[in-house]
Scaffold this active site. Structure first.
Site, PDB file in Angstrom:
ATOM      1  N   SER B  68       0.797  -1.228   0.000  1.00 55.37           N
ATOM      2  CA  SER B  68       0.000   0.000   0.000  1.00 55.37           C
ATOM      3  C   SER B  68       0.834   1.286   0.000  1.00 55.37           C
ATOM      4  CB  SER B  68      -0.959   0.004   1.184  1.00 55.37           C
ATOM      5  OG  SER B  68      -0.244   0.179   2.385  1.00 55.37           O
ATOM      6  N   LYS B 105       0.446   4.392   6.891  1.00 54.64           N
ATOM      7  CA  LYS B 105      -0.130   5.257   5.851  1.00 54.64           C
ATOM      8  C   LYS B 105       0.359   6.683   6.074  1.00 54.64           C
ATOM      9  CE  LYS B 105      -2.948   2.126   4.017  1.00 54.64           C
ATOM     10  NZ  LYS B 105      -2.102   1.020   4.519  1.00 54.64           N
TER      11      LYS B 105
END
Lengths: 418, 147
Positions: B68, B105
């Site tokens: 990701s 993230k």
């Protein structure tokens, strides 16, 4: 002023840092070999799970109440403890590690500080940096800081985890609130004696006459009484910690060489190990500290402490001494005149394995043998140890069915992030 | 990175460890005699620890799992250095605990809203709502990768 900083349910909190799913859930940590419960989260406590509960008897209890059960992960707890203690050292030069999860702080020359705010800052910093929740009790004496800490722990909403006893009114209220058996250093037999004399709270204890206390008990209890009155009499090593065994001494002369200090540390470690064996216990952790002479203000000041965790429980002089030496090497600095050092054993668990204890009886003939071994041990550290150490056999025998990963101590075990 | 086409290697001089904030002071003492000529040449060997770890007590490691964040240079199996003492803020890469899982993230803070932005166009940004079980666990300071 003094502060006692105590980590809340330390072992359970360590597990939660790396597994936040356990937040708010009942948690139990088992002793070595998964024998019995040695630590509980608040949720497990309120389910009525007692300390020391044998794991095999509580299997259905654990299942029925969805208690998360873990084997003790001492390398993890040791590392987290070391982090907490190092952070505390940033707040005052005077930190005395009391056990794996508590430390006393002394505030000298902090007159212009708002210590309550400072306490909150300590608490917030430890929580943010390590994830470990703590409580801070601040008071004019050590015994009172211990009580202040209990108040902070008991009333988290009202206190925000920090309580300061800074007025006489607060002190008296705190003393009345504290049952005599909860007072620091009041042992079981002493407790009985006091109850017989209608002494039920710390407040009642303070009402007794100095003379009576000195005659019926000892100087230690008199010092405790003074401490509770707000007059600081208790120095660090004067009250025994049930959860730790300590040997700490001032040197006769100041020492500057590592070899001399190692010799002392080795002696302290042996004496701790003897005490440990005498009470049929094993330990998991060795705390070592070293201090310069604080009264010689013109010479360089230094104090340091550190914790080494041993992956298996031990009562062996060899293992304990080797680890203490390792610890002292890591904190020793050249060019300091050292005055005091100590060895504290913590993470104490009952020993199940009574066989094969080389130095079980205090036969005087063992003394020279032991110190000879310890000297060798200093020279050759681990190699010789392995030869003589019966504990190693126990490592692979040890049951650790519910062991959490070595999140901070093994690269293979660090957390995974997606 | 380097100006023009000039190939250059940058050498780093060892830094003194700065994890001793306030606790310990250094000095070599004031001596009346002749100073040791070696003092000026005292250097420590380069230490990656002191380069990568600014706050020892608050530093932890994690392993990246998944794709990701590949556009930010975080590949599967990379090692992350996390500093919990740093404050989370807009655009910092953070390790978070979201609904039972650790995730890494980029933080996006827009007025009252907090978003977790992946760095891979095949992944969608996640908006954090009060219903989420959400903790910002620590801030990523370095990525270590095997080559």
């Amino acid at each position: 002023m003094f502060a006692l900083v105590d980590c809340n349910n330390f072992y359970a909190s360590c597990e939660r840092v790396f597994n936040p799913n356990l937040q708010g859930k009942p948690l139990a940590i088992l002793s070595n070999n998964d024998g019995c419960v040695i630590a509980r989260s608040d949720e497990a406590k309120s389910l009525g799970l007692p300390m020391g509960a044998p794991a095999f008897k509580y299997k259905t209890f654990f299942r029925d109440h969805k208690v998360h059960v873990y084997s003790s992960n001492y390398p993890l707890y040791g590392d987290m403890s070391r982090r907490v203690m190092r952070i505390l050292e940033r707040f005052t030069p005077d930190v005395e590690v009391y056990s794996i999860d508590e430390a006393f702080l002394k505030f000298e020359g902090f007159e212009n500080y708002d210590l309550e705010t400072y306490g909150h800052e300590i608490r917030t910093t430890i929580l943010k940096w390590t994830g470990i929740p703590t409580c801070v009790g601040i008071a004019p004496t050590k015994a009172l800081s211990k009580i202040a800490n209990k108040i902070a722990r008991k009333f988290p909403k009202e206190t925000g985890g920090v309580y300061i006893i800074d007025t006489d009114l607060k002190r008296l209220k705190a003393l009345k609130w504290t049952p005599i058996e909860k007072v620091w250093g009041i042992g079981h037999s002493l407790h009985k004696h006091l109850i017989k004399n209608q002494c039920k709270t710390a407040y009642d204890f303070v009402q007794l006459s100095d003379l009576w206390v000195r005659q019926s008990f000892s100087i230690t209890q008199w010092k405790l009484k003074k401490d509770l009155e707000g007059i600081s009499k208790i120095e660090m090593e004067q009250i025994k910690n049930k959860r730790a065994i300590a040997t700490t001494r001032s040197f006769e002369t100041t020492l500057t060489h590592l070899t001399d200090i190692k010799e002392r540390i080795s002696t302290f470690a042996s004496s701790c190990a003897e005490k440990l064996r005498r009470q049929n216990s094993n330990c998991h952790m060795v705390i070592v500290f070293l201090k310069s002479n604080r009264f010689k203000t013109q010479s360089k000041q230094y104090r340091a402490s550190t914790i080494v965790s041993i992956p298996f429980p031990t009562d062996s002089t060899l293992v304990i001494s080797a680890n203490a030496i390792k610890a002292i090497e890591s904190i020793f600095k050249e060019g300091i005149q050292y005055k005091k050092a100590g060895v504290i054993l913590t993470g104490i668990v009952p020993s199940y394995n009574r066989q094969l204890q080389m130095f079980d009886h205090e036969d005087p003939r063992h003394r020279p043998l032991m110190s000879a071994i310890d000297r060798l041990n200093n020279k050759y550290s681990t190699k010789k140890l392995k030869l003589a150490n019966q504990d190693l056999k126990r490592t692979w025998k040890m049951r650790q069915a519910h062991l959490s990963p070595g999140y901070t101590t093994n690269l293979k075990d660090i957390i995974k992030v997606k | 990175m380097n100006k023009g086409n000039q190939q250059a290697l940058e050498f780093f001089i060892p830094k003194s460890p700065n994890d001793l904030n306030g606790a310990i002071y250094f000095d070599t003492g004031i001596s009346a005699g002749f100073p040791s000529p070696a003092d000026d040449f005292m250097q420590q060997r380069l230490s990656l620890d002191s380069e990568l770890i600014k706050n020892k007590e608050a530093t932890f490691f994690a392993r990246v799992s998944g794709q990701s964040m590949i556009d930010a240079g975080l590949n599967d199996n990379d090692l992350l250095v996390i500093d919990r003492s740093l404050s989370p803020s807009h655009n910092r890469i953070a390790v978070c605990f979201l609904d039972g899982e650790f995730t890494v993230k980029r933080l996006k803070v827009k007025k009252e809203e907090v978003w977790l932005q992946p760095e891979n166009k095949n992944y969608k940004a996640i908006k954090i709502t009060p219903e989420n079980d959400f903790i910002i666990w620590g801030i990523v300071t370095n990525v270590i990768k095997k080559v």
